[in-house]
Design a protein around this motif. Structure first.
Motif, PDB file in Angstrom:
ATOM      1  N   LEU A 242      69.868 -54.235   4.509  1.00  0.00           N
ATOM      2  CA  LEU A 242      68.519 -54.073   5.052  1.00  0.00           C
ATOM      3  C   LEU A 242      68.216 -52.606   5.338  1.00  0.00           C
ATOM      4  N   ASN A 243      69.201 -51.880   5.815  1.00  0.00           N
ATOM      5  CA  ASN A 243      69.031 -50.461   6.076  1.00  0.00           C
ATOM      6  C   ASN A 243      68.706 -49.717   4.780  1.00  0.00           C
ATOM      7  N   GLN A 244      69.383 -50.077   3.696  1.00  0.00           N
ATOM      8  CA  GLN A 244      69.105 -49.442   2.408  1.00  0.00           C
ATOM      9  C   GLN A 244      67.695 -49.787   1.934  1.00  0.00           C
ATOM     10  N   MET A 245      67.278 -51.023   2.166  1.00  0.00           N
ATOM     11  CA  MET A 245      65.928 -51.412   1.796  1.00  0.00           C
ATOM     12  C   MET A 245      64.902 -50.567   2.554  1.00  0.00           C
ATOM     13  N   PHE A 246      65.150 -50.352   3.854  1.00  0.00           N
ATOM     14  CA  PHE A 246      64.261 -49.505   4.647  1.00  0.00           C
ATOM     15  C   PHE A 246      64.237 -48.079   4.098  1.00  0.00           C
ATOM     16  N   ALA A 247      65.408 -47.572   3.724  1.00  0.00           N
ATOM     17  CA  ALA A 247      65.478 -46.210   3.183  1.00  0.00           C
ATOM     18  C   ALA A 247      64.658 -46.111   1.900  1.00  0.00           C
ATOM     19  N   ASP A 248      64.737 -47.128   1.050  1.00  0.00           N
ATOM     20  CA  ASP A 248      63.961 -47.135  -0.193  1.00  0.00           C
ATOM     21  C   ASP A 248      62.462 -47.166   0.095  1.00  0.00           C
ATOM     22  N   ILE A 249      62.065 -48.000   1.048  1.00  0.00           N
ATOM     23  CA  ILE A 249      60.648 -48.093   1.405  1.00  0.00           C
ATOM     24  C   ILE A 249      60.157 -46.765   1.977  1.00  0.00           C
ATOM     25  N   LEU A 250      60.968 -46.151   2.830  1.00  0.00           N
ATOM     26  CA  LEU A 250      60.564 -44.858   3.396  1.00  0.00           C
ATOM     27  C   LEU A 250      60.401 -43.808   2.304  1.00  0.00           C
ATOM     28  N   SER A 251      61.260 -43.845   1.313  1.00  0.00           N
ATOM     29  CA  SER A 251      61.144 -42.912   0.197  1.00  0.00           C
ATOM     30  C   SER A 251      59.828 -43.133  -0.544  1.00  0.00           C
ATOM     31  N   GLN A 252      59.477 -44.381  -0.769  1.00  0.00           N
ATOM     32  CA  GLN A 252      58.223 -44.701  -1.440  1.00  0.00           C
ATOM     33  C   GLN A 252      57.023 -44.287  -0.587  1.00  0.00           C
ATOM     34  N   LEU A 253      57.127 -44.480   0.719  1.00  0.00           N
ATOM     35  CA  LEU A 253      56.048 -44.062   1.612  1.00  0.00           C
ATOM     36  C   LEU A 253      55.867 -42.543   1.605  1.00  0.00           C
ATOM     37  N   ARG A 254      56.995 -41.834   1.521  1.00  0.00           N
ATOM     38  CA  ARG A 254      56.896 -40.372   1.440  1.00  0.00           C
ATOM     39  C   ARG A 254      56.116 -39.966   0.188  1.00  0.00           C
ATOM     40  N   GLY A 255      56.382 -40.666  -0.923  1.00  0.00           N
ATOM     41  CA  GLY A 255      55.645 -40.387  -2.151  1.00  0.00           C
ATOM     42  C   GLY A 255      54.164 -40.653  -1.984  1.00  0.00           C
ATOM     43  N   ALA A 256      53.830 -41.765  -1.316  1.00  0.00           N
ATOM     44  CA  ALA A 256      52.423 -42.105  -1.095  1.00  0.00           C
ATOM     45  C   ALA A 256      51.748 -41.066  -0.199  1.00  0.00           C
ATOM     46  N   THR A 257      52.439 -40.635   0.835  1.00  0.00           N
ATOM     47  CA  THR A 257      51.840 -39.639   1.728  1.00  0.00           C
ATOM     48  C   THR A 257      51.689 -38.296   1.021  1.00  0.00           C
ATOM     49  N   THR A 258      52.599 -37.991   0.101  1.00  0.00           N
ATOM     50  CA  THR A 258      52.455 -36.769  -0.694  1.00  0.00           C
ATOM     51  C   THR A 258      51.181 -36.847  -1.530  1.00  0.00           C
ATOM     52  N   ASN A 259      50.944 -38.018  -2.124  1.00  0.00           N
ATOM     53  CA  ASN A 259      49.709 -38.207  -2.897  1.00  0.00           C
ATOM     54  C   ASN A 259      48.479 -38.031  -2.024  1.00  0.00           C
ATOM     55  N   ILE A 260      48.511 -38.589  -0.838  1.00  0.00           N
ATOM     56  CA  ILE A 260      47.377 -38.465   0.085  1.00  0.00           C
ATOM     57  C   ILE A 260      47.159 -37.000   0.456  1.00  0.00           C
ATOM     58  N   ASN A 261      48.255 -36.295   0.724  1.00  0.00           N
ATOM     59  CA  ASN A 261      48.128 -34.869   1.063  1.00  0.00           C
ATOM     60  C   ASN A 261      47.548 -34.067  -0.104  1.00  0.00           C
ATOM     61  N   GLN A 262      47.957 -34.408  -1.312  1.00  0.00           N
ATOM     62  CA  GLN A 262      47.424 -33.709  -2.478  1.00  0.00           C
ATOM     63  C   GLN A 262      45.926 -33.972  -2.630  1.00  0.00           C
TER      64      GLN A 262
END
Length: 126
Positions: A56-76
């Motif tokens: 479950l911790n790894q799943m959270f880490a994967d989701i956080l990585s994807q969220l970082r990508g989404a927030t990068t898109n929003i910032n761009q």
């Protein structure tokens, strides 16, 4: 009155013994009461539970990585809006919103599983 017929001897180093004595003093109970209470309240975590929490911790880490990508898109998008005055189109905003909601829903599902696992409401899947 309950009769206790078994004796258990344990060995401790100085630090462990001092900690034990401080816990006994803090509790206002006898050594025997502290040990019996600690054993009664102790939850032993199985190897399977630890492995599930790691998964479950790894799943959270994967989701956080994807969220970082989404927030990068929003910032761009925000940077482009501020520098060029160009407004993102509806399809881009819809795409970002859809992904963020998906990540949020998945995160909440995992969090609920972790809470249920910790509280003992669910057992490991075999």
């Amino acid at each position: 009155m309950r009769k206790r017929n078994y004796t258990v001897t344990i060995r401790m180093n100085k630090e462990e013994y001092d900690l034990f004595q401080s816990k006994v003093k803090e509790s206002g109970r006898t050594q025997q009461e502290v040990v019996i209470k600690a054993i009664a309240d102790l939850k032993i975590v199985s190897t399977e539970e630890v492995e599930e929490l790691k998964r479950l911790n790894q799943m959270f880490a994967d989701i956080l990585s994807q969220l970082r990508g989404a927030t990068t898109n929003i910032n761009q998008i925000a940077r482009k809006l501020h520098t060029d005055g160009e407004v993102p189109n509806d399809s881009m905003l819809y795409f970002l919103n859809k992904n963020i909601l998906k990540y949020r829903k998945e995160s909440e599902r995992i969090w609920q599983l972790i809470r249920r696992l910790i509280s003992g409401q669910i057992h490991m899947e075999q």
